[in-house]
Write an enzyme that holds these catalytic residues in place. Structure first.
Site, short mmCIF file in Angstrom:
data_model
loop_
_atom_site.label_atom_id
_atom_site.label_comp_id
_atom_site.label_asym_id
_atom_site.label_seq_id
_atom_site.Cartn_x
_atom_site.Cartn_y
_atom_site.Cartn_z
N HIS A 131 -6.82 5.34 8.79
CA HIS A 131 -6.28 4.15 9.59
C HIS A 131 -4.77 4.25 9.97
O HIS A 131 -4.37 5.49 9.94
CB HIS A 131 -5.92 3.72 7.86
CG HIS A 131 -5.38 2.25 7.52
ND1 HIS A 131 -6.27 1.15 8.33
CD2 HIS A 131 -4.29 1.86 7.29
CE1 HIS A 131 -5.54 0.05 7.66
NE2 HIS A 131 -4.29 0.56 7.37
N CYS A 147 -8.14 -2.15 11.83
CA CYS A 147 -6.83 -1.34 12.12
C CYS A 147 -6.49 -1.02 13.56
O CYS A 147 -5.61 -1.39 14.08
CB CYS A 147 -6.51 -0.32 11.21
SG CYS A 147 -7.51 1.05 11.29
N HIS A 149 -0.07 -3.94 9.61
CA HIS A 149 -1.74 -3.22 9.93
C HIS A 149 -2.75 -4.27 9.47
O HIS A 149 -2.36 -5.07 8.88
CB HIS A 149 -1.80 -1.93 9.02
CG HIS A 149 -1.91 -2.31 7.42
ND1 HIS A 149 -2.76 -1.75 6.64
CD2 HIS A 149 -0.89 -2.87 6.93
CE1 HIS A 149 -2.24 -2.01 5.42
NE2 HIS A 149 -1.12 -2.76 5.48
#
Length: 211
Positions: free
Chosen positions: A171, A118, A183
């Site tokens: 994240h 990510c 993402h």
């Protein structure tokens, strides 16, 4: 001898008649083709503005902002391919770049289109589009932003997630539009998801704008 002369004359006459018959048709076809070439771009532009699947509001937005035909085609394409209601003012390079990354597999520690996690995805996009070097982890990246309210997010802002109060950020993604963000997910790689889906709604922590 006379017979050969007569046959030659008849053949010449036939060729002349054939030329006279074909020439106007050829000229007419050329003229018609030129007419189509001159008007096809205008006709296509009118069709796009009045029949795009995103609705008349997109056509009106294009007219109000005096966009070129090429620009209107660009925004229409990415509006449909990314599933977003664009306003024709979004960063074109951002839309084009993130679109190219969709489908990239997830790879821990990666930051290329061969595989990325990510934060690797976000840092790569920001470097390419904005020329900005961000911190490499989602947790430290949070220090690079000014927090913004969820209701005030704009295209290009960062969205952060954690698994409950007091838990660390784990994240990060890039906000697009309409509650959607892009993402690199552990399962599925680079994709677009909604902040309002149960999982991401539950784990959403904050949004931030790069300083």
């Amino acid at each position: 001898m006379m017979k050969n002369y007569v046959l030659s004359a008849l053949a010449l006459g036939a060729a002349l008649l054939s030329f006279l018959y074909d020439a106007p048709a050829s000229i007419a076809a050329t003229a018609s083709s030129e007419t189509v070439d001159l008007t096809s771009a205008e006709m296509l532009e009118e069709w796009v503005l009045t029949n795009n699947s995103s609705g008349n509001n997109l056509a009106e937005a294009a007219k109000e902002k005096s966009l070129t035909f090429k620009d209107s085609l660009f925004y229409n394409y990415y509006s449909q391919s990314l599933g977003l209601q664009l306003e024709y003012t979004e960063d074109k390079e951002l839309l084009e770049t993130v679109s190219d990354w969709i489908g990239t597999p997830y790879r821990s520690g990666g930051s290329s289109q061969r595989g990325t996690d990510c934060s690797g995805f976000v840092t790569s996009i920001y470097k390419k589009v904005y020329g900005i070097t961000l911190s490499r982890s989602s947790r430290s990246m949070f220090q690079d932003v000014d927090r913004v309210a969820k209701t005030e997010m704009e295209t290009g802002d960062l969205v952060f997630f954690r698994r409950g109060p007091g838990q660390p950020i784990y994240h990060v993604g890039i906000y697009l539009k309409d509650g959607k963000f892009i993402h690199s997910a552990t399962h599925g790689g680079v994709m677009i998801n909604s902040l309002y889906s149960p999982y991401y709604k539950r784990n959403f922590y904050a949004a931030g704008r790069v300083i």
